[in-house]
Structure formats: C-alpha cells, structure tokens
Write a protein that holds these residues in place. Structure first.
Motif, mmCIF file in Angstrom:
data_model
loop_
_atom_site.group_PDB
_atom_site.id
_atom_site.type_symbol
_atom_site.label_atom_id
_atom_site.label_comp_id
_atom_site.label_asym_id
_atom_site.label_seq_id
_atom_site.Cartn_x
_atom_site.Cartn_y
_atom_site.Cartn_z
ATOM 1 N N GLU A 111 0.851 -1.194 0.000
ATOM 2 C CA GLU A 111 0.000 0.000 0.000
ATOM 3 C C GLU A 111 0.883 1.239 0.000
ATOM 4 O O GLU A 111 1.897 1.291 0.701
ATOM 5 C CB GLU A 111 -0.909 0.003 1.235
ATOM 6 N N MET A 112 0.495 2.219 -0.788
ATOM 7 C CA MET A 112 1.158 3.518 -0.773
ATOM 8 C C MET A 112 0.066 4.550 -1.024
ATOM 9 O O MET A 112 -0.406 4.707 -2.142
ATOM 10 C CB MET A 112 2.260 3.606 -1.822
ATOM 11 N N ARG A 113 -0.344 5.229 0.036
ATOM 12 C CA ARG A 113 -1.493 6.122 -0.051
ATOM 13 C C ARG A 113 -1.142 7.482 0.542
ATOM 14 O O ARG A 113 -0.651 7.582 1.665
ATOM 15 C CB ARG A 113 -2.691 5.512 0.678
ATOM 16 N N LEU A 114 -1.393 8.532 -0.228
ATOM 17 C CA LEU A 114 -1.156 9.900 0.209
ATOM 18 C C LEU A 114 -2.489 10.627 0.300
ATOM 19 O O LEU A 114 -3.294 10.562 -0.619
ATOM 20 C CB LEU A 114 -0.237 10.636 -0.769
ATOM 21 N N GLU A 115 -2.714 11.307 1.408
ATOM 22 C CA GLU A 115 -3.923 12.089 1.619
ATOM 23 C C GLU A 115 -3.513 13.521 1.962
ATOM 24 O O GLU A 115 -3.449 13.895 3.135
ATOM 25 C CB GLU A 115 -4.769 11.480 2.732
ATOM 26 N N PRO A 116 -3.206 14.333 0.938
ATOM 27 C CA PRO A 116 -2.695 15.688 1.187
ATOM 28 C C PRO A 116 -3.626 16.557 2.033
ATOM 29 O O PRO A 116 -3.154 17.389 2.814
ATOM 30 C CB PRO A 116 -2.539 16.263 -0.228
ATOM 31 N N SER A 117 -4.939 16.397 1.890
ATOM 32 C CA SER A 117 -5.874 17.225 2.664
ATOM 33 C C SER A 117 -5.736 16.988 4.158
ATOM 34 O O SER A 117 -6.027 17.867 4.976
ATOM 35 C CB SER A 117 -7.316 16.942 2.227
ATOM 36 N N LYS A 118 -5.263 15.785 4.529
ATOM 37 C CA LYS A 118 -5.042 15.444 5.932
ATOM 38 C C LYS A 118 -3.559 15.426 6.284
ATOM 39 O O LYS A 118 -3.204 15.114 7.427
ATOM 40 C CB LYS A 118 -5.646 14.073 6.239
ATOM 41 N N LEU A 119 -2.707 15.727 5.300
ATOM 42 C CA LEU A 119 -1.260 15.640 5.468
ATOM 43 C C LEU A 119 -0.876 14.265 6.021
ATOM 44 O O LEU A 119 -0.043 14.132 6.919
ATOM 45 C CB LEU A 119 -0.747 16.758 6.377
ATOM 46 N N LYS A 120 -1.489 13.237 5.447
ATOM 47 C CA LYS A 120 -1.288 11.868 5.899
ATOM 48 C C LYS A 120 -0.623 11.043 4.791
ATOM 49 O O LYS A 120 -0.984 11.153 3.623
ATOM 50 C CB LYS A 120 -2.623 11.225 6.281
ATOM 51 N N PHE A 121 0.332 10.206 5.191
ATOM 52 C CA PHE A 121 1.055 9.340 4.264
ATOM 53 C C PHE A 121 1.094 7.932 4.846
ATOM 54 O O PHE A 121 1.497 7.760 6.005
ATOM 55 C CB PHE A 121 2.475 9.857 4.039
ATOM 56 N N ILE A 122 0.685 6.945 4.064
ATOM 57 C CA ILE A 122 0.628 5.563 4.536
ATOM 58 C C ILE A 122 1.412 4.670 3.586
ATOM 59 O O ILE A 122 1.211 4.713 2.372
ATOM 60 C CB ILE A 122 -0.829 5.069 4.628
ATOM 61 N N VAL A 123 2.308 3.874 4.139
ATOM 62 C CA VAL A 123 3.110 2.943 3.344
ATOM 63 C C VAL A 123 3.151 1.597 4.057
ATOM 64 O O VAL A 123 3.384 1.520 5.262
ATOM 65 C CB VAL A 123 4.550 3.456 3.149
ATOM 66 N N SER A 124 2.903 0.526 3.298
ATOM 67 C CA SER A 124 3.019 -0.829 3.828
ATOM 68 C C SER A 124 3.936 -1.635 2.925
ATOM 69 O O SER A 124 3.734 -1.680 1.710
ATOM 70 C CB SER A 124 1.639 -1.496 3.909
ATOM 71 N N LEU A 125 4.965 -2.256 3.511
ATOM 72 C CA LEU A 125 5.935 -3.050 2.768
ATOM 73 C C LEU A 125 6.036 -4.445 3.369
ATOM 74 O O LEU A 125 5.909 -4.616 4.591
ATOM 75 C CB LEU A 125 7.321 -2.398 2.811
ATOM 76 N N THR A 126 6.286 -5.431 2.507
ATOM 77 C CA THR A 126 6.557 -6.789 2.974
ATOM 78 C C THR A 126 7.922 -7.227 2.465
ATOM 79 O O THR A 126 8.222 -7.098 1.276
ATOM 80 C CB THR A 126 5.490 -7.786 2.486
ATOM 81 N N PHE A 127 8.749 -7.736 3.390
ATOM 82 C CA PHE A 127 10.072 -8.261 3.061
ATOM 83 C C PHE A 127 9.992 -9.792 3.157
ATOM 84 O O PHE A 127 9.843 -10.326 4.264
ATOM 85 C CB PHE A 127 11.114 -7.736 4.044
ATOM 86 N N PRO A 128 10.099 -10.515 2.035
ATOM 87 C CA PRO A 128 9.933 -11.974 2.067
ATOM 88 C C PRO A 128 10.989 -12.689 2.917
ATOM 89 O O PRO A 128 10.664 -13.547 3.724
ATOM 90 C CB PRO A 128 10.048 -12.381 0.597
ATOM 91 N N ASN A 129 12.245 -12.320 2.712
ATOM 92 C CA ASN A 129 13.339 -12.964 3.446
ATOM 93 C C ASN A 129 14.417 -11.936 3.742
ATOM 94 O O ASN A 129 14.906 -11.263 2.832
ATOM 95 C CB ASN A 129 13.947 -14.116 2.631
#
Length: 260
Positions: A111-129
């Motif tokens: 997930e990579m989601r930016l919400e400028p109106s709320k000045l919110k930034f969301i990032v989700s990463l998965t590292f397999p190994n």
C-alpha cells in the motif's frame, strides 16, 4: 529489546533505510534530483503517480541514493548498534558490531497512499526474506535464564510486513512551505524467525545449543514481550528519518500543487 531477532527486526524493517539520515547534518535547501518523478498533490492519480515514482527509484536502492540521503541497501552495513532492556522478563545488555543486512531491496509494496488534505502518508511493505549477520556481545537474562555470549550471530526473518502512517503539519521557513511530522504510527508482523548465536557461555557447546533451541522455539512469546519497546524504537527512528527528509526539501518541492 535485546533478543538477536529483535535487533535484526529493528535494522531490517525499513528502519535500516534511515541509518545514515539520522547522523547526517541537514543541508541547506536545494532542488530535488532530476531522476525523481515528482507528483502533484491535487492530481486525481496521485497514489498511482507516487507508486510509479517509488518503483522508478528501486533500481537505485542497491547502491543508495545520496541525493535523498538513502544509504546502499544491498548489503546495508551498520558499524555498531547498542541495545539494552532491563524490564519485564528480559534483562539484557548487548552490542552488535559490523552489522550486515541483505534482502532489504527485495520487498513488495502492499500500500502507498497519500492524503494531502489530511497531510497523511501511509506505506506498507513486505520483506519476504531478510538475513542479518554481526559480531555480538551480550549479557543478561531471558525469562530468568542466564544469557552470555561474545561471537558471531545470524538472524533470518520471513515475511515481515510493516505498515507506517505519518501525519504532518505545514509551517513556513525561508518563504517556503515545509512539513513537520507530528504523528508516526508503526505496526509490524512476521511469520518466522531463525536465530543462531555462536560462542554462547564461553564456548560451552551443550549450553549454547540449548539456548539457541530455546530462542527459536519461543520467539513468538519473546516477540510479544518486546513489542511495545520495538514499536517505540521503530517510531523514534522513522521520525528522525522523515524529519531529515522534510527539513532538507520543502513540501512544495516534494509534493507541489498543480498538475502542470
């Protein structure tokens, strides 16, 4: 938070992406590098653009991106880390030297989601190994069991997912709009951990084998024991890293207004 898997997790879960940022002095304001695809905050395709911009940078992560204060990822080398815990069921003092981490660049963006109106930034990463090796020195107790060692350690982690949420606030500096991050939230999960510590208990193989077996059999319980401290450590380091980025480049440079 001084289990060896926990130092591995701390270094591996994206936190390691920020090691050089924390110690580096923020430069004076300058332009973003030309190879960075800039996205506009009021674009209807902002999130698509942000992901494309990130994916375009991924090949550069292997050797690092000094223009954005990102160190080389494969391998990531950290000279020394000190970690201590003296509460709950864990009482340990430890030092890790010549830390070498591999596998960071081979991650999936969930997930990579930016919400400028709320000045919110969301990032989700998965590292397999992810694989970590270092020289270590450790002394203390885990669940009343003594732990003593000085040697080489290896940690392997499988399917580590970290979700980070940042919330900021705008302010003026030198006539430009900048962003200060007020809130950092981090959640992480992992599916498996394997640990091996050489030279435990002054080289006593029988005791060392039993302790390695204990750590590997009980990693889930131990992980929950250190989760609050681990989460706080991740938040503190991520905050330092994003503060470095946002103090180096204005918000209008990083995420300008307008579609043109």
């Amino acid at each position: 938070m001084n289990l060896h898997w926990s130092i591995g997790l701390l270094l591996l879960l994206g936190v390691v992406l920020q090691v050089d940022w924390i110690t580096a002095k923020p430069p004076t304001r300058k332009s973003l590098p030309s190879f960075l695809k800039v996205c506009h905050r009021d674009s209807p395709d902002l999130n698509t653009c942000a992901r494309e911009s990130y994916e375009a940078l991924r090949p550069r992560l292997m050797e690092g991106i000094p223009e954005l204060y990102i160190p080389a990822m494969e391998p990531l080398v950290v000279p020394q880390v000190k970690m201590d815990q003296d509460s709950g069921a864990i009482y340990l003092h430890s030092v890790y030297r010549n830390v070498k981490v591999t596998g960071i660049s081979k991650h999936t963006v969930n997930e990579m989601r930016l919400e400028p109106s709320k000045l919110k930034f969301i990032v989700s990463l998965t590292f397999p190994n992810l694989h970590l090796e270092s020289d270590y020195s450790i002394k203390g107790k885990i669940m009343m069991m003594p732990l003593l060692g000085d040697g080489h350690c290896m940690v392997d982690l499988t399917n580590i997912t970290m979700r980070t949420e940042l919330i900021g606030q705008e302010y003026k500096k030198n006539g430009a709009n900048y962003l200060k991050i007020n809130t950092v939230k981090v959640k992480y999960e992992l599916s498996d951990v394997h640990i091996h510590l050489d030279n435990l208990f002054n080289g006593d193989k029988a005791l060392g084998d039993r302790m390695n077996e204990f750590l590997n059999e009980n990693w889930k319980a131990l992980a929950e024991e250190v989760r609050p401290l681990m989460s706080k450590a991740l938040v503190d380091i991520l905050r330092a890293s994003v503060d470095k980025l946002f103090s180096s480049f204005s918000y209008d440079d990083l995420l300008p207004k307008g579609n043109n």
